[in-house]
Write a protein that holds these residues in place. Structure first.
Motif, PDB file in Angstrom:
ATOM      1  N   UNK A  90     -19.933 -17.590   1.768  1.00 37.31           N
ATOM      2  CA  UNK A  90     -18.904 -17.204   0.828  1.00 37.31           C
ATOM      3  C   UNK A  90     -19.232 -17.681  -0.589  1.00 37.31           C
ATOM      4  N   UNK A  91     -19.960 -18.764  -0.698  1.00 37.29           N
ATOM      5  CA  UNK A  91     -20.256 -19.337  -2.010  1.00 37.29           C
ATOM      6  C   UNK A  91     -21.412 -18.636  -2.729  1.00 37.29           C
ATOM      7  N   UNK A  92     -22.229 -17.907  -1.993  1.00 41.27           N
ATOM      8  CA  UNK A  92     -23.376 -17.209  -2.592  1.00 41.27           C
ATOM      9  C   UNK A  92     -22.843 -16.076  -3.478  1.00 41.27           C
ATOM     10  N   UNK A  93     -23.388 -15.987  -4.678  1.00 42.54           N
ATOM     11  CA  UNK A  93     -22.931 -14.952  -5.612  1.00 42.54           C
ATOM     12  C   UNK A  93     -23.819 -13.725  -5.538  1.00 42.54           C
ATOM     13  N   UNK A  94     -23.185 -12.584  -5.629  1.00 42.23           N
ATOM     14  CA  UNK A  94     -23.853 -11.293  -5.772  1.00 42.23           C
ATOM     15  C   UNK A  94     -23.142 -10.600  -6.924  1.00 42.23           C
ATOM     16  N   UNK A  95     -23.893 -10.197  -7.920  1.00 44.85           N
ATOM     17  CA  UNK A  95     -23.320  -9.605  -9.133  1.00 44.85           C
ATOM     18  C   UNK A  95     -22.308 -10.537  -9.793  1.00 44.85           C
ATOM     19  N   UNK A  96     -22.477 -11.841  -9.591  1.00 46.15           N
ATOM     20  CA  UNK A  96     -21.606 -12.837 -10.207  1.00 46.15           C
ATOM     21  C   UNK A  96     -20.361 -13.172  -9.409  1.00 46.15           C
ATOM     22  N   UNK A  97     -20.133 -12.489  -8.299  1.00 39.04           N
ATOM     23  CA  UNK A  97     -18.928 -12.690  -7.488  1.00 39.04           C
ATOM     24  C   UNK A  97     -19.240 -13.514  -6.251  1.00 39.04           C
ATOM     25  N   UNK A  98     -18.485 -14.596  -6.025  1.00 41.16           N
ATOM     26  CA  UNK A  98     -18.558 -15.273  -4.740  1.00 41.16           C
ATOM     27  C   UNK A  98     -17.922 -14.340  -3.712  1.00 41.16           C
ATOM     28  N   UNK A  99     -18.302 -14.483  -2.493  1.00 42.57           N
ATOM     29  CA  UNK A  99     -17.761 -13.751  -1.347  1.00 42.57           C
ATOM     30  C   UNK A  99     -18.274 -12.313  -1.226  1.00 42.57           C
ATOM     31  N   UNK A 157     -13.743 -15.393 -17.257  1.00 40.74           N
ATOM     32  CA  UNK A 157     -12.670 -14.940 -16.363  1.00 40.74           C
ATOM     33  C   UNK A 157     -13.181 -14.819 -14.927  1.00 40.74           C
ATOM     34  N   UNK A 158     -14.389 -14.280 -14.771  1.00 46.28           N
ATOM     35  CA  UNK A 158     -14.984 -14.143 -13.440  1.00 46.28           C
ATOM     36  C   UNK A 158     -15.215 -15.514 -12.815  1.00 46.28           C
ATOM     37  N   UNK A 159     -15.721 -16.465 -13.588  1.00 48.27           N
ATOM     38  CA  UNK A 159     -15.954 -17.812 -13.057  1.00 48.27           C
ATOM     39  C   UNK A 159     -14.650 -18.485 -12.648  1.00 48.27           C
ATOM     40  N   UNK A 160     -13.619 -18.305 -13.438  1.00 51.75           N
ATOM     41  CA  UNK A 160     -12.310 -18.867 -13.101  1.00 51.75           C
ATOM     42  C   UNK A 160     -11.795 -18.240 -11.803  1.00 51.75           C
ATOM     43  N   UNK A 161     -11.958 -16.938 -11.658  1.00 50.50           N
ATOM     44  CA  UNK A 161     -11.528 -16.250 -10.441  1.00 50.50           C
ATOM     45  C   UNK A 161     -12.339 -16.751  -9.242  1.00 50.50           C
ATOM     46  N   UNK A 162     -13.649 -16.900  -9.402  1.00 47.94           N
ATOM     47  CA  UNK A 162     -14.499 -17.419  -8.325  1.00 47.94           C
ATOM     48  C   UNK A 162     -14.005 -18.790  -7.856  1.00 47.94           C
ATOM     49  N   UNK A 163     -13.739 -19.682  -8.811  1.00 46.33           N
ATOM     50  CA  UNK A 163     -13.259 -21.023  -8.467  1.00 46.33           C
ATOM     51  C   UNK A 163     -11.928 -20.959  -7.729  1.00 46.33           C
ATOM     52  N   UNK A 164     -11.058 -20.081  -8.178  1.00 44.97           N
ATOM     53  CA  UNK A 164      -9.745 -19.937  -7.537  1.00 44.97           C
ATOM     54  C   UNK A 164      -9.899 -19.432  -6.103  1.00 44.97           C
ATOM     55  N   UNK A 165     -10.777 -18.466  -5.895  1.00 40.91           N
ATOM     56  CA  UNK A 165     -10.964 -17.935  -4.547  1.00 40.91           C
ATOM     57  C   UNK A 165     -11.537 -19.008  -3.624  1.00 40.91           C
ATOM     58  N   UNK A 166     -12.507 -19.770  -4.102  1.00 39.15           N
ATOM     59  CA  UNK A 166     -13.116 -20.817  -3.281  1.00 39.15           C
ATOM     60  C   UNK A 166     -12.137 -21.942  -2.960  1.00 39.15           C
ATOM     61  N   UNK A 167     -11.148 -22.152  -3.813  1.00 37.01           N
ATOM     62  CA  UNK A 167     -10.164 -23.213  -3.591  1.00 37.01           C
ATOM     63  C   UNK A 167      -8.953 -22.732  -2.797  1.00 37.01           C
TER      64      UNK A 167
END
Length: 136
Positions: A1-10, A78-88
C-alpha cells in the motif's frame, strides 16, 4: 500500500487486486474495497473505468499512463497530504473497528498500538511495523 505509482500510495496495490479479480485469483482480497474507492474518488475515476483500463492494459506502464491522463490532477503538496491521510486512516465506524480488531488479533493480538489499516496490512503480510505510541 505504501509503494507509489504515479505519486499515489495504494495505486499499485489496487492495480494488483483488480488484475487478480479479473483473473479470478483474488482469494481473500477485495476489489474495490473502501480504500480503493477513496483513491478512485480522489482521482475522479470510477471503479468501472479503472477495471476497464486494467483489462485493456497488460503492463503496469500502460495503466500508469492511462491513470496519469485520466485522473484529476492535484498539486504535489495536496497529493502528498492525501497520501499521508490515507496511510493514517483507521476504522471509521464501530463495525469497521470490530473487523479491524478481529484481523489484528488473528495476526498479533499484542499489537494494540496499531490504528491504521496500512499498518495492519503490513503486519498481516509479514512486513515489519514499528511499535506506535499508544495514545490514551
Amino acid at each position: 500500500m505504501r509503494i507509489k505509482l504515479e505519486g499515489y500510495v495504494h495505486l499499485a496495490r489496487m492495480l494488483d487486486k483488480c488484475r487478480a479479480v479479473l483473473a479470478g485469483t483474488e482469494g481473500e482480497y477485495i476489489y474495490p474495497c473502501p480504500m480503493d474507492e477513496r483513491l478512485l474518488e480522489f482521482a475522479g475515476i470510477t471503479s468501472e473505468q479503472f477495471t476497464a483500463a486494467v483489462n485493456t492494459n497488460p503492463a503496469d506502464a500502460g495503466v500508469a499512463a492511462w491513470f496519469r491522463q485520466t485522473a484529476t490532477p492535484h498539486p504535489t503538496a495536496e497529493l502528498e497530504k492525501w497520501n499521508e491521510k490515507l496511510l493514517a486512516r483507521g476504522p471509521s465506524s464501530p463495525e469497521s473497528l470490530k473487523k479491524f480488531k478481529k484481523y489484528r488479533d488473528a495476526v498479533d493480538p499484542s499489537r494494540t498500538d496499531l490504528t491504521a489499516w496500512s499498518d495492519l496490512q503490513d503486519l498481516e503480510e509479514g512486513r515489519g511495523v514499528p511499535q506506535r505510541q499508544v495514545v490514551a
